[in-house]
Design a protein around this motif. Structure first.
Motif, PDB file in Angstrom:
ATOM      1  N   LYS A 125       0.826  -1.204   0.000  1.00  7.12           N
ATOM      2  CA  LYS A 125       0.000   0.000   0.000  1.00  7.12           C
ATOM      3  C   LYS A 125       0.864   1.259   0.000  1.00  7.12           C
ATOM      4  CE  LYS A 125      -4.272  -1.623   2.198  1.00  7.12           C
ATOM      5  NZ  LYS A 125      -5.174  -1.457   3.370  1.00  7.12           N
ATOM      6  N   THR A 126       1.946   1.235   0.765  1.00  2.00           N
ATOM      7  CA  THR A 126       2.845   2.389   0.803  1.00  2.00           C
ATOM      8  C   THR A 126       3.438   2.654  -0.563  1.00  2.00           C
ATOM      9  OG1 THR A 126       3.378   1.970   3.135  1.00  2.00           O
ATOM     10  CG2 THR A 126       4.902   3.349   1.895  1.00  2.00           C
ATOM     11  N   ALA A 127       3.903   1.620  -1.225  1.00  2.00           N
ATOM     12  CA  ALA A 127       4.490   1.782  -2.558  1.00  2.00           C
ATOM     13  C   ALA A 127       3.474   2.352  -3.537  1.00  2.00           C
ATOM     14  CB  ALA A 127       5.019   0.440  -3.051  1.00  2.00           C
ATOM     15  N   GLU A 128       2.266   1.798  -3.531  1.00  2.62           N
ATOM     16  CA  GLU A 128       1.234   2.279  -4.449  1.00  2.62           C
ATOM     17  C   GLU A 128       0.822   3.713  -4.102  1.00  2.62           C
ATOM     18  OE1 GLU A 128      -3.230   0.862  -5.254  1.00  2.62           O
ATOM     19  OE2 GLU A 128      -1.733  -0.664  -5.792  1.00  2.62           O
ATOM     20  N   VAL A 142      -4.849  13.176 -12.948  1.00  6.20           N
ATOM     21  CA  VAL A 142      -4.327  11.828 -12.751  1.00  6.20           C
ATOM     22  C   VAL A 142      -5.457  10.809 -12.850  1.00  6.20           C
ATOM     23  CG1 VAL A 142      -3.257  10.257 -11.091  1.00  6.20           C
ATOM     24  CG2 VAL A 142      -2.401  12.605 -11.322  1.00  6.20           C
ATOM     25  N   ASN A 143      -5.255   9.839 -13.706  1.00  2.00           N
ATOM     26  CA  ASN A 143      -6.122   8.664 -13.758  1.00  2.00           C
ATOM     27  C   ASN A 143      -5.292   7.478 -13.312  1.00  2.00           C
ATOM     28  OD1 ASN A 143      -8.808   9.488 -14.985  1.00  2.00           O
ATOM     29  ND2 ASN A 143      -7.346  10.452 -16.372  1.00  2.00           N
ATOM     30  N   PHE A 144      -5.667   6.909 -12.198  1.00  2.00           N
ATOM     31  CA  PHE A 144      -4.834   5.908 -11.539  1.00  2.00           C
ATOM     32  C   PHE A 144      -5.730   4.751 -11.104  1.00  2.00           C
ATOM     33  CE2 PHE A 144      -2.677   3.973  -7.948  1.00  2.00           C
ATOM     34  CZ  PHE A 144      -1.315   4.067  -8.250  1.00  2.00           C
ATOM     35  N   THR A 145      -5.359   3.555 -11.516  1.00  2.22           N
ATOM     36  CA  THR A 145      -6.067   2.357 -11.093  1.00  2.22           C
ATOM     37  C   THR A 145      -5.063   1.383 -10.500  1.00  2.22           C
ATOM     38  OG1 THR A 145      -7.698   2.623 -12.853  1.00  2.22           O
ATOM     39  CG2 THR A 145      -7.566   0.463 -11.799  1.00  2.22           C
ATOM     40  N   GLY A 146      -5.144   1.203  -9.211  1.00  2.00           N
ATOM     41  CA  GLY A 146      -4.212   0.315  -8.529  1.00  2.00           C
ATOM     42  C   GLY A 146      -4.945  -0.811  -7.840  1.00  2.00           C
ATOM     43  N   LYS A 147      -4.208  -1.612  -7.121  1.00  2.49           N
ATOM     44  CA  LYS A 147      -4.810  -2.707  -6.364  1.00  2.49           C
ATOM     45  C   LYS A 147      -5.564  -2.171  -5.153  1.00  2.49           C
ATOM     46  CE  LYS A 147      -3.677  -7.045  -4.003  1.00  2.49           C
ATOM     47  NZ  LYS A 147      -2.599  -8.016  -3.656  1.00  2.49           N
ATOM     48  N   TYR A 148      -5.035  -1.083  -4.560  1.00  2.61           N
ATOM     49  CA  TYR A 148      -5.610  -0.556  -3.330  1.00  2.61           C
ATOM     50  C   TYR A 148      -6.245   0.829  -3.498  1.00  2.61           C
ATOM     51  CZ  TYR A 148      -2.526  -4.182  -1.467  1.00  2.61           C
ATOM     52  OH  TYR A 148      -1.890  -5.369  -1.213  1.00  2.61           O
ATOM     53  N   TYR A 149      -5.743   1.614  -4.442  1.00  5.77           N
ATOM     54  CA  TYR A 149      -6.182   3.002  -4.564  1.00  5.77           C
ATOM     55  C   TYR A 149      -6.510   3.350  -6.014  1.00  5.77           C
ATOM     56  CZ  TYR A 149      -3.669   3.000  -0.101  1.00  5.77           C
ATOM     57  OH  TYR A 149      -3.222   2.695   1.148  1.00  5.77           O
ATOM     58  N   ASN A 150      -7.450   4.272  -6.176  1.00  3.28           N
ATOM     59  CA  ASN A 150      -7.852   4.720  -7.504  1.00  3.28           C
ATOM     60  C   ASN A 150      -8.049   6.231  -7.505  1.00  3.28           C
ATOM     61  OD1 ASN A 150      -8.356   1.983  -8.809  1.00  3.28           O
ATOM     62  ND2 ASN A 150      -9.742   1.880  -7.057  1.00  3.28           N
ATOM     63  N   SER A 151      -7.881   6.822  -8.686  1.00  6.12           N
ATOM     64  CA  SER A 151      -8.165   8.245  -8.851  1.00  6.12           C
ATOM     65  C   SER A 151      -8.625   8.475 -10.290  1.00  6.12           C
ATOM     66  CB  SER A 151      -6.921   9.091  -8.566  1.00  6.12           C
ATOM     67  OG  SER A 151      -7.180  10.459  -8.796  1.00  6.12           O
ATOM     68  N   THR A 152      -9.729   9.187 -10.448  1.00  6.15           N
ATOM     69  CA  THR A 152     -10.232   9.534 -11.777  1.00  6.15           C
ATOM     70  C   THR A 152     -10.175  11.048 -11.931  1.00  6.15           C
ATOM     71  OG1 THR A 152     -11.708   7.623 -11.780  1.00  6.15           O
ATOM     72  CG2 THR A 152     -12.174   9.377 -13.363  1.00  6.15           C
ATOM     73  N   ASN A 153      -9.275  11.492 -12.799  1.00  9.47           N
ATOM     74  CA  ASN A 153      -9.081  12.922 -13.044  1.00  9.47           C
ATOM     75  C   ASN A 153      -8.794  13.702 -11.767  1.00  9.47           C
ATOM     76  OD1 ASN A 153      -9.436  12.836 -15.880  1.00  9.47           O
ATOM     77  ND2 ASN A 153     -11.660  12.759 -15.602  1.00  9.47           N
ATOM     78  N   GLY A 154      -8.049  13.076 -10.865  1.00  8.39           N
ATOM     79  CA  GLY A 154      -7.631  13.775  -9.655  1.00  8.39           C
ATOM     80  C   GLY A 154      -6.614  14.857 -10.005  1.00  8.39           C
ATOM     81  N   GLU A 155      -6.790  16.033  -9.443  1.00 11.95           N
ATOM     82  CA  GLU A 155      -5.887  17.147  -9.760  1.00 11.95           C
ATOM     83  C   GLU A 155      -5.701  18.013  -8.522  1.00 11.95           C
ATOM     84  OE1 GLU A 155      -5.351  20.689 -13.108  1.00 11.95           O
ATOM     85  OE2 GLU A 155      -7.143  19.430 -13.091  1.00 11.95           O
TER      86      GLU A 155
END
Length: 276
Positions: A125-128, A142-155
């Motif tokens: 989780k820390t790495a992600e 930022v559009n980010f899809t991870g195993k633990y965290y996500n962000s859609t158009n985060g700015e």
């Protein structure tokens, strides 16, 4: 040698006037940084303050001293929120913030306010989270899809004052966390480590950086708990760590909170004058 003021946000140290007096004294006497513990609960008691709110308070009382945590358990908060919080402090302080990085160690506070998980999960989780945080600090959506965290158009706007965002100081010892520190970190700030272990750990981090093709050299910092007050012994200890590669020395003393400002003045006059 630069010197760090480590502020233990726990029972007895929560008074706003004390925090103000300590922070302004630390700046007046030339400390490099005011670094706060970052906990919602501690083993001895639940009495704490939110570190980032406290640092924002200190920000308005000071103008030069660096402000940060030693260290923040990164999986404890949603990383996008932490990216915004630290960016805000950097903006308000005109580029004085430091984000201390750890994976967390106190299970009860995670169970009370977050989610614990295994050691491996917290490292992952820390790495992600660090990947997401540093992307958000670029100012681009930022559009980010991870195993633990996500962000859609985060700015994040406004951006941190510091070009690449607040520097990351890693208080870590494990193999995976050391690689993460080598990749992202400006400094290594372990706690209560022998000088020989410190020198070996710092060299290991620099070797990892070299293998990664990273050009900047990891800085050495330290949080050291100590009970002794004799100036010659203090100076000898600091010089030993400096020989091991430490550039930023922070000590946590054992004394009543109402003596803290007096001890800062003593430390500046007696210790800093001989080791800076």
């Amino acid at each position: 040698m630069e010197h760090l003021l480590i502020y233990p946000v726990k029972k007895g140290y929560l008074d706003a006037e004390l925090i103000k007096d300590v922070a302004t004294a630390a700046e007046k006497h030339g400390f490099h940084s005011f670094l706060s513990w970052d906990h919602y609960m501690l083993p001895e008691a639940p009495d704490t303050l939110d570190a980032w709110n406290m640092l924002s308070y200190v920000c308005g009382l000071t103008s030069q001293i660096k402000l940060g945590t030693v260290v923040t358990p990164i999986p404890f908060r949603p990383p996008s929120h932490l990216a915004k919080i630290t960016s805000t402090l950097d903006h308000l302080s005109n580029g004085r913030s430091i984000l201390g990085v750890g994976a967390g160690w106190h299970k009860p506070e995670f169970e009370g306010f977050s989610e614990w998980g295994t050691p491996g999960e917290r490292v992952s989780k820390t790495a992600e989270a660090i990947d997401l945080i540093t992307k958000l600090w670029t100012g681009k959506p930022v559009n980010f899809t991870g195993k633990y965290y996500n962000s859609t158009n985060g700015e994040i706007c406004p951006l941190p004052i510091q070009a690449s965002g607040p520097p990351l100081w890693f208080g870590v010892r494990g193999k995976r966390m050391l690689r993460l520190a080598a990749q992202y970190g400006e400094a290594w700030i372990p706690t209560n480590i022998r000088p020989d272990e410190y020198a070996a750990g710092l060299q290991q981090l620099r070797n990892i950086q070299e293998s990664m093709g990273i050009k900047h050299k990891m800085k050495g910092a330290l949080q050291n708990f100590t009970a002794f007050e004799e100036s010659s012994k203090f100076i000898e200890t600091i010089n030993t760590y400096e020989s091991a590669g430490c550039e930023y020395y922070g000590t946590v003393w054992s004394y009543p909170p109402n003596e803290m400002v007096e001890r800062i003045e003593w430390y500046a006059k007696t210790i800093m004058s001989e080791t800076s």
